[in-house]
Design a protein around this motif. Structure first.
Motif, PDB file in Angstrom:
ATOM      1  N   SER A   1       0.802  -1.223   0.000  1.00 10.67           N
ATOM      2  CA  SER A   1       0.000   0.000   0.000  1.00 10.67           C
ATOM      3  C   SER A   1       0.837   1.278   0.000  1.00 10.67           C
ATOM      4  O   SER A   1       1.775   1.419   0.774  1.00 10.67           O
TER       5      SER A   1
ATOM      6  N   SER B   1       1.540   5.092   0.826  1.00  5.44           N
ATOM      7  CA  SER B   1       1.104   5.976   1.919  1.00  5.44           C
ATOM      8  C   SER B   1       1.307   7.453   1.604  1.00  5.44           C
ATOM      9  O   SER B   1       0.612   8.293   2.158  1.00  5.44           O
TER      10      SER B   1
ATOM     11  N   GLY C   1       5.566   3.597   0.694  1.00 10.52           N
ATOM     12  CA  GLY C   1       4.449   2.752   1.074  1.00 10.52           C
ATOM     13  C   GLY C   1       4.855   1.786   2.158  1.00 10.52           C
ATOM     14  O   GLY C   1       5.870   1.977   2.831  1.00 10.52           O
ATOM     15  N   ALA C   2       4.077   0.742   2.299  1.00 14.20           N
ATOM     16  CA  ALA C   2       4.304  -0.187   3.400  1.00 14.20           C
ATOM     17  C   ALA C   2       5.535  -1.050   3.196  1.00 14.20           C
ATOM     18  O   ALA C   2       5.977  -1.715   4.125  1.00 14.20           O
TER      19      ALA C   2
ATOM     20  N   SER D   1       5.595   5.914   6.180  1.00 19.61           N
ATOM     21  CA  SER D   1       4.304   6.588   6.249  1.00 19.61           C
ATOM     22  C   SER D   1       4.287   7.965   5.614  1.00 19.61           C
ATOM     23  O   SER D   1       3.240   8.421   5.186  1.00 19.61           O
TER      24      SER D   1
ATOM     25  N   TYR E   1      -9.827   5.769   6.649  1.00 21.24           N
ATOM     26  CA  TYR E   1      -8.410   5.916   6.345  1.00 21.24           C
ATOM     27  C   TYR E   1      -7.933   7.347   6.590  1.00 21.24           C
ATOM     28  O   TYR E   1      -8.721   8.284   6.602  1.00 21.24           O
TER      29      TYR E   1
ATOM     30  N   ASP F   1      -8.706   1.253  -5.810  1.00 24.44           N
ATOM     31  CA  ASP F   1      -8.878   1.119  -4.361  1.00 24.44           C
ATOM     32  C   ASP F   1      -8.831   2.520  -3.745  1.00 24.44           C
ATOM     33  O   ASP F   1      -8.738   3.514  -4.467  1.00 24.44           O
TER      34      ASP F   1
ATOM     35  N   VAL G   1      -5.376   7.311  -0.939  1.00 26.65           N
ATOM     36  CA  VAL G   1      -4.976   7.916   0.344  1.00 26.65           C
ATOM     37  C   VAL G   1      -3.975   9.043   0.153  1.00 26.65           C
ATOM     38  O   VAL G   1      -3.882   9.939   0.972  1.00 26.65           O
TER      39      VAL G   1
ATOM     40  N   SER H   1      -2.718   4.874  -4.391  1.00 26.85           N
ATOM     41  CA  SER H   1      -3.786   4.062  -3.832  1.00 26.85           C
ATOM     42  C   SER H   1      -3.228   2.830  -3.118  1.00 26.85           C
ATOM     43  O   SER H   1      -2.047   2.517  -3.229  1.00 26.85           O
ATOM     44  N   ILE H   2      -4.105   2.132  -2.423  1.00 30.89           N
ATOM     45  CA  ILE H   2      -3.649   1.049  -1.542  1.00 30.89           C
ATOM     46  C   ILE H   2      -3.920  -0.323  -2.124  1.00 30.89           C
ATOM     47  O   ILE H   2      -4.236  -0.459  -3.307  1.00 30.89           O
ATOM     48  N   GLU H   3      -3.854  -1.276  -1.234  1.00 33.21           N
ATOM     49  CA  GLU H   3      -3.840  -2.721  -1.457  1.00 33.21           C
ATOM     50  C   GLU H   3      -4.097  -3.272  -2.857  1.00 33.21           C
ATOM     51  O   GLU H   3      -3.203  -3.784  -3.504  1.00 33.21           O
TER      52      GLU H   3
ATOM     53  N   LEU I   1      -2.309  -0.224  -5.875  1.00 34.02           N
ATOM     54  CA  LEU I   1      -0.862  -0.046  -5.760  1.00 34.02           C
ATOM     55  C   LEU I   1      -0.243   0.806  -6.866  1.00 34.02           C
ATOM     56  O   LEU I   1       0.959   0.766  -7.091  1.00 34.02           O
TER      57      LEU I   1
END
Lengths: 460, 388
Positions: free
Chosen positions: B70, B72, B87-88, B114, B301, B343, B346, B361-363, B366
């Motif tokens: 994801s 951030s 990201g993560a 983050s 979120y 998705d 964020v 965007s996340i999960e 990506l």
């Protein structure tokens, strides 16, 4: 800008030491933006401190003897240092090199006691030599010159025999507009010269005699002037108006005694003063006492008829110099050990600030309930009213007041960058010949510059 | 579920039809839009009525893929030539926003990231990581220049001040630290919050910091001050141990948790995003909420929003309905919705000088998407960005 958030009331004077910088300096001066402080040292080094991080950020290494004065250009890009090694050096802080390279070096004929930039053009420099002579140095291509400012001794007949010519010049300053140069002499005279014509336009004797004039400071609006002299008294004067002859446009020579509006001294200890500085609004005057055992700053309230307001006690290290911040209630005072004390005006914690819409009151107030205070309002009406309130346009990116610390309010309006509004305190005068002359061939000190970001390498 | 259902009647189509005075309200996809009439150029502020009728016409320019977890944060460099994202996973990626090329990976952190912040000269980049440290990278070499250790928990947010001499970071234990960026040393710690600090931001003058946290307290603190919109009582002990003073508490009636705050470009206002699906613009001096931007979805979120000032004046924000919303700053109407992400969006950033938006965007998505609006000129057309 946050002064208003912290204290909604008015400007005050500092009351307590916020920080002490271990700078080994003999004096310290704020820059016109208030972000930096320039320090001159006995070993010939000048250092620039960043007040955001409270750390020295630039070392100006060029003099081989003690630095005697330091001045900032209008937008803080250039720094001028003068030294006992007979040199005046101009430094460019926007330079990408570290340590910064010198921008210009001016070699004089004697140790330099002080030097300063013209307020409108950092290529015009005023230098006072320890031999008691004052030179106006013009670095502009078309005006390149070095002129001594001296009192003409030809017309002895009209003057009262006792010319001040024999007296050494002990202090030299531009006024806030840069149109005139004010020079104090060891005989207690103030001589005024026109910066452009280099002609002496006035000679003032201080009423009652004052001894050697050691210091001079102008209030930011340029209308008041304070002198520090060897008789241990600070005197405030109203700066006279210098009339011009209608035919020639040249100032008529004025030989006039000046009567101080206020005298400030210490009636008990009779201490002398090392330095004197006005607050940015001109409402307060700070005097640094030449006390051999204490660090004392006296504050007078000018708006309240010059009444003594308070004494700031900075501890055991005697005071050597002080300078008031260009826009805040803050003072930098230097001790004779070389430490710089930054004074500020602390605010008590307002616990009411922790709760939204909560107001603290100083005294109990009989609360009267409003007629409609607990009425239940129509929710739709509330939303409608809120929407209406949100219709006003907002301005998110105009940066006003960004330059405010640099340009003082003069005659009730803001003086803007170089575009003609008078910097002078002389009422009603627009951009005249003197100003145009000074603005000619101005260098690139235009306010848009960044200090290169440096990172220490000692990490990791 | 329809995100547009909550809006009042200001859907994009209606607005175009009823309000636009430009000759071509509907720009054909992928066709260069004709330049607006010169009189509509935004640098003249006294024409708000004209500016209000303008609309942005952002189109997808690039899709940057490469992140494996994801995203951030995405941040344009202040000179506009680079885009940084994190990201993560444990790396920072540096992209060219113009060619969509991946230029460099910055590796060194040992846990997810983050937040990112560029120094004002675009030379250094600071990153906040779950390994409890902040790293300052020299982007050209890809090396860590400083490693700021001191936080006890995951570092969640950070920002440089305008002169890049200070760095402020917020961590998940509620502490805010102020660092001397040059020395890499912590100069102050404010035990400001009780929970995740989700945003910290300096004002222009660097004398205030605004911060907010998931404990519901929104603080602004500069080295010594804080402004907050808080929804809970802070115990005085917290503030006695720090030198920070609370300046103000901004409060509205609702109890939404505020999760992102920043000062406006001129530092007169604060923009906050909150979990009641509203973005608000505050006049923090007068305790007033000046504008509320709604229509998107944000309840879970930490979603960022930002100012766009290069063309018209917009607010750009991500949303949990996979879209990006653009509001008119003044009228608070949604003027464009960017669709494409798969998705929750964020991360949002606007280019400093061109009409360009980057979103992450996340999960299940990506990707980073770059959107551009060629229908109007940016304030500054600058040479540096044309080098490629």
């Amino acid at each position: 800008m946050n002064e208003s958030l912290i204290s909604p009331f008015n400007f005050s004077h500092p009351t307590a030491v916020q920080t002490s910088l271990y700078a080994l300096g003999s004096f310290a001066r704020f820059d016109p933006s208030g972000r930096f402080i320039g320090v001159g040292r006995f070993d010939g080094l000048a250092t620039i401190w960043d007040l955001e991080t409270k750390a020295a950020v630039r070392w100006l290494d060029g003099h081989v003897k003690a630095v005697t004065s330091l001045d900032w250009s209008r937008h803080s890009q250039y720094v001028l240092t003068s030294s006992k090694d007979w040199n005046v050096i101009v430094w460019d802080l926007a330079s990408v090199y570290d340590p910064p390279q010198r921008h210009a070096t001016i070699r004089c004929d004697a140790p330099v006691s002080s030097a300063s930039f013209h307020p409108r053009n950092s290529q015009i420099i005023l230098a006072l030599l320890s031999t008691g002579e004052v030179y106006l140095i013009d670095l502009r291509k078309n005006h390149r010159s070095r002129t001594e400012l001296y009192e003409p001794d030809g017309d002895e007949d009209g003057t009262e025999g006792q010319s001040s010519r024999r007296y050494a010049m002990t202090v030299a300053r531009f006024d806030t507009s840069g149109k005139y140069v004010f020079i104090g002499t060891s005989g207690g005279y103030i001589l005024v010269f026109n910066t452009r014509t280099k002609a002496m336009i006035a000679r003032h004797r201080i009423a009652g005699g004052a001894g050697t004039i050691k210091g001079l400071d102008f209030a930011k609006n340029g209308r008041r002037l304070v002198t520090n002299s060897s008789d241990r008294t600070l005197r405030q004067f109203i700066v006279p108006h210098y009339p011009r002859s209608p035919e020639t446009g040249v100032e008529i020579f004025l030989d006039q005694e000046l009567e101080p509006t206020h005298r400030f001294n210490d009636p008990i200890n009779k201490t002398a003063w090392h330095a004197v500085s006005y607050s940015p609004d001109g409402e307060w005057l700070a005097g640094g006492a030449a006390d051999a055992a204490n660090h004392k700053i006296y504050i007078w309230d000018i708006s309240n008829d010059g009444q003594f307001a308070s004494t700031l006690d900075g501890g055991r290290e005697p005071l050597a110099h002080l300078h008031w911040h260009p826009s805040k209630a803050s003072i930098a005072s230097t001790t004779n050990q070389g430490n710089i004390l930054i004074w500020h005006s602390p605010n008590a914690e307002r616990w009411g600030a922790f709760a939204g819409g909560f107001e603290e009151v100083d005294e109990n107030v009989e609360y009267e309930e409003r007629e409609d205070e607990f009425d239940i309002e129509d929710e739709a009406e509330i939303i409608r009213r809120k929407k209406e309130a949100e219709q006003d346009d907002v301005d998110i990116d105009t940066i006003d007041g960004a330059n405010a610390p640099v340009y003082p309010v003069v005659n009730g309006f803001h003086v803007n960058g170089g575009n003609g509004a008078p910097l002078s305190g002389n009422v009603g005068e627009s951009l005249d010949e003197d100003m145009k002359w000074a603005d000619e061939d101005a260098n690139d000190d235009i306010g848009v510059w960044k200090m290169k970001i440096l990172m220490d390498d000692d990490d990791m | 579920m329809d995100p547009l259902a909550g809006m009042d009647d200001s859907s994009t189509d209606d607005d175009n039809a009823s309000q636009t005075t430009e000759d071509d309200p509907q720009i054909p996809e992928h066709a260069p839009a004709p330049p607006p009439p010169p009189s509509a150029a935004p640098p003249l502020p006294p024409q708000p009525s004209l500016a209000r009728r303008e609309k942005p016409h952002y189109e997808l320019r690039h899709t940057l893929t490469g992140h494996t977890m994801s995203i951030s944060a995405v941040k344009f460099s202040p000179d506009g030539t680079l885009l940084a994202s994190c990201g993560a996973e444990n790396i920072v990626k540096i992209w060219s926003p113009f060619t969509a090329e991946l230029i460099r990976n910055l590796t060194g952190h040992t846990a997810g990231l983050s937040d990112l912040s560029w120094s004002s000269d675009s030379v250094y980049l600071a990153s906040a990581s779950d390994d409890t440290t902040v790293r300052i990278w020299e982007v050209d070499t890809g090396l860590t220049h400083k490693h700021l250790k001191g936080h006890a928990k995951w570092v969640f947010c950070l920002n440089y001040n305008s002169t890049s001499t200070l760095l402020v970071s917020g961590a998940c234990d509620g502490d805010i630290k102020i660092w001397d960026a040059r020395k890499g040393k912590c100069v102050k710690t404010l035990h400001a919050h009780l929970d995740y600090v989700t945003a910290v931001h300096f004002n222009r003058e660097s004398d205030l910091i605004v911060s907010c946290a998931l404990d519901g307290l929104m603080f602004v603190t500069l080295r010594c001050v804080s402004i907050l919109r808080n929804l809970r009582i802070v115990s005085s002990r917290i503030w006695n141990t720090s030198t920070g003073q609370c300046l103000k508490t901004l409060a509205e009636d609702h109890n939404a948790i505020c999760q992102q705050v920043q000062f406006s470009p001129n530092s007169k206002y604060i923009l906050s995003t909150a979990h009641d699906s509203a973005i608000r613009l505050w006049d923090y001096k007068n305790h007033r909420c000046l504008k509320t931007y709604t229509g998107h979805t944000n309840a879970k979120y930490c979603i960022s929003a930002c100012f766009s000032v290069t063309g018209g004046k917009w607010i750009v924000g991500g949303s949990e309905d996979h879209k990006v919303y653009i509001w008119d700053l003044q009228s608070r109407e949604i003027v464009q919705v960017l669709e494409g992400h798969q998705d929750v969006v964020v991360a949002v950033a606007t280019h400093p000088s061109q009409n360009m938006i980057a979103t992450g965007s996340i999960e299940s998505d990506l990707s980073i998407r770059i959107w551009e609006d060629h229908s109007r000129q940016g304030h500054q057309v600058q040479g540096t960005t044309t080098s490629n």
